[in-house]
Design a protein around this motif. Structure first.
Motif, mmCIF file in Angstrom:
data_model
loop_
_atom_site.group_PDB
_atom_site.id
_atom_site.type_symbol
_atom_site.label_atom_id
_atom_site.label_comp_id
_atom_site.label_asym_id
_atom_site.label_seq_id
_atom_site.Cartn_x
_atom_site.Cartn_y
_atom_site.Cartn_z
ATOM 1 N N ALA A 376 0.847 -1.201 0.000
ATOM 2 C CA ALA A 376 0.000 0.000 0.000
ATOM 3 C C ALA A 376 0.878 1.244 0.000
ATOM 4 O O ALA A 376 0.988 1.962 0.998
ATOM 5 C CB ALA A 376 -0.928 -0.010 1.205
ATOM 6 N N THR A 377 1.522 1.508 -1.145
ATOM 7 C CA THR A 377 2.427 2.655 -1.225
ATOM 8 C C THR A 377 1.668 3.984 -1.232
ATOM 9 O O THR A 377 2.252 5.032 -1.020
ATOM 10 C CB THR A 377 3.331 2.556 -2.469
ATOM 11 O OG1 THR A 377 2.520 2.334 -3.626
ATOM 12 C CG2 THR A 377 4.309 1.390 -2.318
ATOM 13 N N ASP A 378 0.363 3.936 -1.504
ATOM 14 C CA ASP A 378 -0.529 5.078 -1.300
ATOM 15 C C ASP A 378 -1.636 4.582 -0.370
ATOM 16 O O ASP A 378 -2.673 4.079 -0.824
ATOM 17 C CB ASP A 378 -1.100 5.567 -2.632
ATOM 18 C CG ASP A 378 -1.921 6.848 -2.485
ATOM 19 O OD1 ASP A 378 -2.433 7.097 -1.375
ATOM 20 O OD2 ASP A 378 -2.061 7.585 -3.469
ATOM 21 N N PRO A 379 -1.433 4.685 0.950
ATOM 22 C CA PRO A 379 -2.368 4.067 1.901
ATOM 23 C C PRO A 379 -3.818 4.520 1.756
ATOM 24 O O PRO A 379 -4.736 3.716 1.910
ATOM 25 C CB PRO A 379 -1.792 4.468 3.266
ATOM 26 C CG PRO A 379 -0.341 4.710 3.015
ATOM 27 C CD PRO A 379 -0.283 5.292 1.635
ATOM 28 N N GLU A 380 -4.022 5.795 1.457
ATOM 29 C CA GLU A 380 -5.400 6.288 1.319
ATOM 30 C C GLU A 380 -6.089 5.666 0.106
ATOM 31 O O GLU A 380 -7.261 5.274 0.168
ATOM 32 C CB GLU A 380 -5.398 7.814 1.225
ATOM 33 C CG GLU A 380 -5.039 8.513 2.536
ATOM 34 C CD GLU A 380 -5.221 10.019 2.457
ATOM 35 O OE1 GLU A 380 -5.862 10.494 1.484
ATOM 36 O OE2 GLU A 380 -4.719 10.715 3.355
ATOM 37 N N LYS A 381 -5.368 5.579 -0.996
ATOM 38 C CA LYS A 381 -5.921 4.975 -2.201
ATOM 39 C C LYS A 381 -6.219 3.502 -1.959
ATOM 40 O O LYS A 381 -7.261 2.988 -2.394
ATOM 41 C CB LYS A 381 -4.932 5.136 -3.357
ATOM 42 C CG LYS A 381 -5.463 4.668 -4.708
ATOM 43 C CD LYS A 381 -6.505 5.618 -5.229
ATOM 44 C CE LYS A 381 -6.895 5.280 -6.659
ATOM 45 N NZ LYS A 381 -7.974 6.168 -7.164
ATOM 46 N N TYR A 382 -5.311 2.827 -1.264
ATOM 47 C CA TYR A 382 -5.518 1.407 -0.963
ATOM 48 C C TYR A 382 -6.802 1.209 -0.163
ATOM 49 O O TYR A 382 -7.643 0.361 -0.507
ATOM 50 C CB TYR A 382 -4.321 0.861 -0.186
ATOM 51 C CG TYR A 382 -4.475 -0.606 0.183
ATOM 52 C CD1 TYR A 382 -4.097 -1.607 -0.695
ATOM 53 C CD2 TYR A 382 -5.038 -0.982 1.412
ATOM 54 C CE1 TYR A 382 -4.264 -2.953 -0.359
ATOM 55 C CE2 TYR A 382 -5.209 -2.311 1.742
ATOM 56 C CZ TYR A 382 -4.812 -3.292 0.854
ATOM 57 O OH TYR A 382 -4.995 -4.616 1.184
ATOM 58 N N ALA A 383 -6.965 1.961 0.898
ATOM 59 C CA ALA A 383 -8.147 1.826 1.746
ATOM 60 C C ALA A 383 -9.429 2.157 0.979
ATOM 61 O O ALA A 383 -10.471 1.514 1.165
ATOM 62 C CB ALA A 383 -8.021 2.727 2.968
ATOM 63 N N GLU A 384 -9.353 3.140 0.084
ATOM 64 C CA GLU A 384 -10.508 3.517 -0.729
ATOM 65 C C GLU A 384 -10.933 2.361 -1.643
ATOM 66 O O GLU A 384 -12.133 2.073 -1.791
ATOM 67 C CB GLU A 384 -10.145 4.747 -1.569
ATOM 68 C CG GLU A 384 -11.221 5.197 -2.540
ATOM 69 C CD GLU A 384 -10.707 6.268 -3.485
ATOM 70 O OE1 GLU A 384 -11.166 6.303 -4.640
ATOM 71 O OE2 GLU A 384 -9.829 7.065 -3.075
ATOM 72 N N ILE A 385 -9.950 1.676 -2.241
ATOM 73 C CA ILE A 385 -10.262 0.597 -3.188
ATOM 74 C C ILE A 385 -10.683 -0.684 -2.476
ATOM 75 O O ILE A 385 -11.674 -1.324 -2.844
ATOM 76 C CB ILE A 385 -9.037 0.317 -4.091
ATOM 77 C CG1 ILE A 385 -8.797 1.500 -5.034
ATOM 78 C CG2 ILE A 385 -9.224 -0.978 -4.887
ATOM 79 C CD1 ILE A 385 -7.500 1.412 -5.817
ATOM 80 N N VAL A 386 -9.940 -1.044 -1.439
ATOM 81 C CA VAL A 386 -10.143 -2.337 -0.783
ATOM 82 C C VAL A 386 -11.257 -2.288 0.255
ATOM 83 O O VAL A 386 -11.922 -3.291 0.535
ATOM 84 C CB VAL A 386 -8.814 -2.830 -0.165
ATOM 85 C CG1 VAL A 386 -9.000 -4.125 0.608
ATOM 86 C CG2 VAL A 386 -7.770 -3.029 -1.263
#
Length: 402
Positions: A376-386
């Motif tokens: 998750a090198t972009d943690p916010e993007k990861y959380a948004e998608i997953v």
């Protein structure tokens, strides 16, 4: 889309330059260099037996590069390694004797490094690696990022002391701007893509990636029969395919290169039989793979040793992120960023298509290796998608282990 390699150079030996860059002595030297890194550790090789059973193959192993050198990406092996090698080259020239990596922290080498500036263009992960390498040796880093790179990824690079430069347009335009400014100021470009007259440094970046293959082959109970690796400009795919061809020879696995459909420069090069650029269109969620022009060195390798090429749609990349975060019962969870699980997604798509299964010889005896190229090198993007944070995925693994 899927096609097998019909290039005229297919199955011919590697170009001697590439055979040397990705050969066994070079890979051994990469691993020796890593022993001088304080944060070095072999990354996990994760088995997914229940997913393997579901899609009808003998085994699936994922080499999880989300743990690599504190950067969360396989690219930690490339840019920083190239920076260190270039500093040692310059120190060897200045001091008029061969300088080894064991001397990296000496005042003599540090004084040479302090005079050097390294520049690169990046989607995020390569820039972090170059910046980390420059910080390690005491050099300056200037990193160029295009309009689509998130502020979170920019901040992650800047934390290593790099100077950040925003460029309007795409990744390929940031590559050109970095090269232009570096030439003007006499800086050293450390790119993970190559172009005519610029091959050695991208070759060093790719050479760093051979550590992934070395570690995987040592850890696997048997060599893989199939490998699926994602491609942007093609560097990681070419490094893995090239080293496997040297290490395993005629016993090498069937190798499939996986591209985002929206930035399929390697696929389209395979289709045309020569390197081609593809038009810029709608951005892909697979941000680290959003490249529209292949690396010439990578293509030179893949045209010889890749067996097949395929593309993935946006929903395929998103689905594999979610599947790895919430695995089948009994399989461990893996944190895979937007581009991280693309190789595995390629396997899953291939396994669901009878024609592709047949073309690749995928079946109950197949032992498949893929690489999770980033966490998750972009943690916010990861959380948004997953739908959950990366820390929760990791925490769930710990709870299950207990």
């Amino acid at each position: 889309m899927f096609l097998t390699n019909a290039n005229s150079l297919y199955r011919s030996p590697l170009d001697p330059r590439d055979a040397e860059t990705l050969g066994l002595p070079a890979a051994t030297e990469v691993e020796r260099f890593l022993t001088f890194r304080d944060d070095n550790a072999t990354t996990p090789l994760v088995a997914l037996p229940n997913l393997a059973d579901k899609i009808g193959v003998a085994s699936i192993h994922v080499k999880d590069e989300s743990h690599r050198l504190g950067l969360g990406s396989f690219k930690a092996l490339g840019g920083s390694y190239a920076v260190i090698r270039l500093v040692l080259d310059k120190a060897t020239e200045k001091l008029r004797r061969q300088v080894d990596v064991a001397e990296l922290a000496t005042p003599e080498v540090a004084s040479v490094a302090a005079t050097m500036t390294f520049a690169c263009a990046t989607d995020g992960n390569h820039g972090r690696s170059v910046a980390q390498g420059a910080q390690l040796v005491g050099a300056r880093a200037v990193v160029f990022v295009h309009a689509g790179v998130s502020d979170e990824r920019v901040a992650a690079i800047a934390r290593f002391g790099a100077e950040m430069v925003r460029v309007d347009g795409t990744y390929d335009e940031s590559v050109k701007e970095a090269a232009r400014v570096a030439e003007k100021h006499g800086w050293t470009i450390v790119s993970d893509t190559s172009w005519p007259g610029y091959e050695r440094i991208p070759g060093l970046v790719m050479q760093g990636y051979t550590a992934i293959v070395r570690e995987a082959l040592r850890a696997l109970p048997e060599p893989p029969t199939h490998v699926f690796v994602q491609a942007g400009v093609g560097g990681i795919a070419a490094a893995v395919a090239g080293h496997l061809s040297v290490a395993l020879g005629d016993e090498r696995p069937i190798f499939t290169v996986v591209d985002p459909a929206r930035a399929a420069c390697i696929f389209e090069s395979a289709k045309a039989g020569h390197p081609v650029s593809v038009p810029h269109g709608e951005p892909t969620v697979m941000a680290m793979l959003e490249c529209y022009e292949p690396s010439l060195v990578a293509w030179r390798i893949l045209s010889r040793v890749a067996d097949a090429f395929m593309t993935l749609d946006e929903e395929d990349a998103i689905a594999v992120m979610r599947r790895l975060a919430r695995p089948l019962s009994g399989d461990p969870a893996i944190v895979a960023g937007e581009s991280g699980g693309v190789g595995l997604a390629g396997l899953m798509k291939a396994a669901s298509d009878p024609d592709i299964r047949t073309a690749l010889g995928l079946g109950p005896q197949s032992r498949v290796l893929t690489i999770n190229t980033e966490g998750a090198t972009d943690p916010e993007k990861y959380a948004e998608i997953v739908g959950i944070a990366a820390a929760e995925v990791i925490g769930g693994n710990l709870e299950n282990a207990g």
